[in-house]
Write a protein that holds these residues in place. Structure first.
Motif, short mmCIF file in Angstrom:
data_model
loop_
_atom_site.label_atom_id
_atom_site.label_comp_id
_atom_site.label_asym_id
_atom_site.label_seq_id
_atom_site.Cartn_x
_atom_site.Cartn_y
_atom_site.Cartn_z
N ASP A 95 66.55 36.14 18.09
CA ASP A 95 65.25 35.48 17.99
C ASP A 95 65.43 34.12 17.33
N VAL A 96 64.89 33.14 18.00
CA VAL A 96 64.90 31.80 17.38
C VAL A 96 63.44 31.54 16.96
N ILE A 97 63.23 31.40 15.68
CA ILE A 97 61.87 31.32 15.19
C ILE A 97 61.59 29.89 14.71
N LEU A 98 60.53 29.32 15.30
CA LEU A 98 60.10 27.98 14.87
C LEU A 98 59.07 28.20 13.75
N LEU A 99 59.53 27.99 12.58
CA LEU A 99 58.77 28.43 11.41
C LEU A 99 57.57 27.53 11.14
N ASP A 100 56.46 28.19 10.81
CA ASP A 100 55.21 27.45 10.52
C ASP A 100 55.16 26.97 9.06
N ASN A 101 56.17 27.27 8.34
CA ASN A 101 56.29 27.04 6.90
C ASN A 101 55.57 28.08 6.07
N VAL A 159 70.20 19.89 17.87
CA VAL A 159 69.19 20.22 16.86
C VAL A 159 69.78 19.90 15.47
N ALA A 160 68.94 19.26 14.63
CA ALA A 160 69.45 18.85 13.31
C ALA A 160 69.91 20.08 12.54
N GLU A 161 71.06 19.96 11.97
CA GLU A 161 71.71 21.10 11.28
C GLU A 161 70.86 21.64 10.14
N GLU A 162 70.24 20.70 9.36
CA GLU A 162 69.48 21.09 8.17
C GLU A 162 68.21 21.88 8.47
N ARG A 163 67.80 21.80 9.83
CA ARG A 163 66.58 22.55 10.18
C ARG A 163 66.89 24.02 10.43
N ILE A 164 68.17 24.38 10.65
CA ILE A 164 68.45 25.73 11.17
C ILE A 164 69.16 26.60 10.11
N THR A 165 68.59 27.78 10.01
CA THR A 165 69.27 28.81 9.23
C THR A 165 69.49 30.01 10.13
N SER A 166 70.48 30.85 9.76
CA SER A 166 70.70 32.05 10.59
C SER A 166 70.82 33.29 9.71
N ALA A 167 70.50 34.45 10.30
CA ALA A 167 70.56 35.70 9.55
C ALA A 167 70.87 36.84 10.48
N GLY A 168 71.68 37.86 9.99
CA GLY A 168 71.95 39.07 10.77
C GLY A 168 71.00 40.18 10.35
N LYS A 222 59.52 21.16 12.09
CA LYS A 222 59.53 22.58 11.69
C LYS A 222 60.95 23.09 11.51
N LYS A 223 61.09 23.95 10.57
CA LYS A 223 62.36 24.59 10.30
C LYS A 223 62.61 25.66 11.35
N ILE A 224 63.88 25.99 11.49
CA ILE A 224 64.24 26.98 12.51
C ILE A 224 65.07 28.07 11.89
N ARG A 225 64.67 29.32 12.26
CA ARG A 225 65.45 30.48 11.75
C ARG A 225 65.95 31.27 12.93
N VAL A 226 67.30 31.52 12.92
CA VAL A 226 67.91 32.27 14.01
C VAL A 226 68.25 33.67 13.50
N GLU A 227 67.62 34.70 14.11
CA GLU A 227 67.83 36.08 13.66
C GLU A 227 68.59 36.85 14.74
N THR A 239 54.14 34.84 16.14
CA THR A 239 54.14 35.82 15.03
C THR A 239 53.56 35.14 13.79
N GLU A 240 53.45 35.92 12.76
CA GLU A 240 52.88 35.39 11.51
C GLU A 240 53.75 34.26 10.95
N SER A 241 55.06 34.43 11.16
CA SER A 241 55.96 33.40 10.62
C SER A 241 56.06 32.16 11.51
N GLY A 242 55.75 32.33 12.78
CA GLY A 242 55.76 31.16 13.69
C GLY A 242 56.08 31.60 15.13
#
Lengths: 121, 328
Positions: free
Chosen positions: B322-328, B290-299, B253-258, B212-215
């Motif tokens: 969705d676990v998104i590997l963010l491209d920054n 996985v390093a804690e500081e890399r992961i954020t989560s959102a509902g 890369k940062k990680i976002r869990v949606e 996706t556009e975000s990663g």
């Protein structure tokens, strides 16, 4: 006694004064010699042949001397010599044939032994 | 008369005397002839061959023996008897010879018969020998033929043995080959299996990863949570390991869990549910390294569906994390 004398005289007479035999008295002796000659007497029984002829000749002479009885004996002796000559010749011939046959058999046996070997027995 | 009688008597006496004195001489000749006849009669090989002639000789001899009369007559009779005996002897000899001749002639013809038989036998034997010779020759030829055939057979056999050996070698080689190919096959199977695994992985990636556009987005299906629940089901961690592996390939890369839900239920509740689920996944990923500081989560609630909410299949797809590997 008289009869004895007569008999003796008669005997003497017959002995000395035999009746002259006929001309055919010699015939049987002559034919005997001829038969013996034919049988081969001269070859196989020359002695008997000679006697046969001599006896016949003597018989003729005895006849000439009027010894008729002796002449008749001589004729008989001539005849029996001829007869013996014939038989001797026949025996000799048969002996010769036997010898020839024996020789022939021996020759044949030898020849056959040569041909067939021990098989011929 | 008396005198003459006396004279005659004297003559007779003299005659008798002379007869007596002559008699021994004649007896000697007679004895000789008698002996001769007896010897002829007792000769077994002659006696009986000429019985008639012997009879005549016997008669003649008896005549001589019984003869009276003058000496000449007597000697004549002895002569005749002697010749009769000789004739009988000759006839007996002839008869004997005739019989011997018969025997010899029989023997002769016997030998000839035997000879002709032997000749025939010999001819037969010669024929037999010839036949045997032919047979032997044929046999020899046959044996030679047989030997030749045997040699050929042996040759064929040895070449067959060689072929067999070659074949065996080939078979062994083929066996080895087949073993090798089995091994190869096994290896290939193993490879195939591993390929399959990696292909599954790829499939997992292909299916679950979206650029996706975000990663890169890894979509985790609704298999992680029971309906209405916010804690992970048992065994969910193992499926998350693969996601972790992926995430670790890009450690910078940062990680976002949606968290996403379907449209069923209240929107507010759905947001809350998705938020809790996202946080649960985030926590699991941290637990997995996985390093804690890399992961954020959102509902994100129900507002970002990827399929239709009209049917169950679509709604199932929409219930996801969705676990998104963010491209920054």
């Amino acid at each position: 006694m008289k009869s004895i004398l007569v008999a003796v005289v008669l005997l003497a007479l017959t002995a000395c004064t035999t009746i002259r035999p006929g001309p055919d008295a010699f015939v049987s002796a002559e034919t005997g010699i001829a038969a013996a000659e034919k049988a081969g007497g001269d070859e196989f029984a020359p002695v008997e042949m000679r006697f046969a002829r001599e006896k016949l000749e003597s018989a003729h002479k005895g006849m000439d001397k009027q010894k008729y009885e002796v002449a008749l004996y001589l004729v008989e002796q001539s005849e029996i010599n001829s007869e013996l000559a014939i038989e001797k010749s026949r025996a000799a011939k048969s002996r010769r044939r036997v010898n020839e046959q024996r020789k022939s058999n021996d020759e044949l046996e030898i020849r056959l032994r040569d041909t067939f070997g021990d098989e011929f027995e | 008369m008396k005198r003459s009688l006396k004279q005659i008597s004297l003559v007779l006496l003299l005659a008798a005397l002379s007869a007596c004195t002559v008699a021994p001489k004649k007896d000697l000749a007679l004895e000789r002839v008698r002996d001769d006849l007896n010897s002829l009669k007792s000769t077994p090989e002659l006696a009986g061959y000429a019985p008639l002639a012997l009879g005549e000789a016997e008669r003649a001899l008896r005549m001589a023996e019984q003869a009276t009369g003058n000496e000449y007559y007597r000697s004549h009779l002895v002569y005749m008897a002697d010749h009769r005996i000789q004739i009988a002897r000759a006839m007996a000899e002839r008869e004997q010879n005739e019989q011997a001749l018969d025997v010899l002639e029989d023997q002769h013809s016997g030998m000839l018969i035997k000879a002709s038989q032997l000749d025939a036998a010999q001819a037969r034997q010669e024929a037999e020998t010839a036949r045997l010779l032919v047979a032997t020759t044929v046999e020899d030829a046959q044996r030679a033929q047989r030997e030749k055939e045997e040699a050929l057979a042996k040759q064929a056999e040895s070449s067959r043995a060689a072929e067999l050996a070659t074949e065996e070698a080939q078979q062994a080689r083929r066996l080895a080959d087949s073993r090798a190919s089995e091994a190869e096959f096994a290896r290939r199977e193993a490879e195939l299996a591993s390929e399959q695994i990696s292909s599954l992985e790829r499939q997992l990636e292909n299916l679950q990863l979206r650029q996706t556009e975000s990663g890169v987005v890894v979509t985790l299906g609704d298999v992680l949570f029971a309906s209405g629940q916010t804690s992970l089901v048992e065994g969910a961690l193992s499926s998350l390991e693969e996601v972790v592996d992926l995430l670790q390939t890009e450690p910078d890369k940062k990680i976002r869990v949606e968290g996403h839900t379907d449209s069923s239920g209240e929107a507010e509740e759905n947001v809350e549910l998705s938020k809790l689920r996202a946080e649960a996944v985030r926590q699991a990923l941290i637990d997995l390294g996985v390093a804690e500081e890399r992961i954020t989560s959102a509902g994100m609630g129900e507002d970002f569906p990827i399929a239709s909410n009209e049917d169950e299949a679509g709604r199932a797809r929409n219930r996801r994390v969705d676990v998104i590997l963010l491209d920054n």
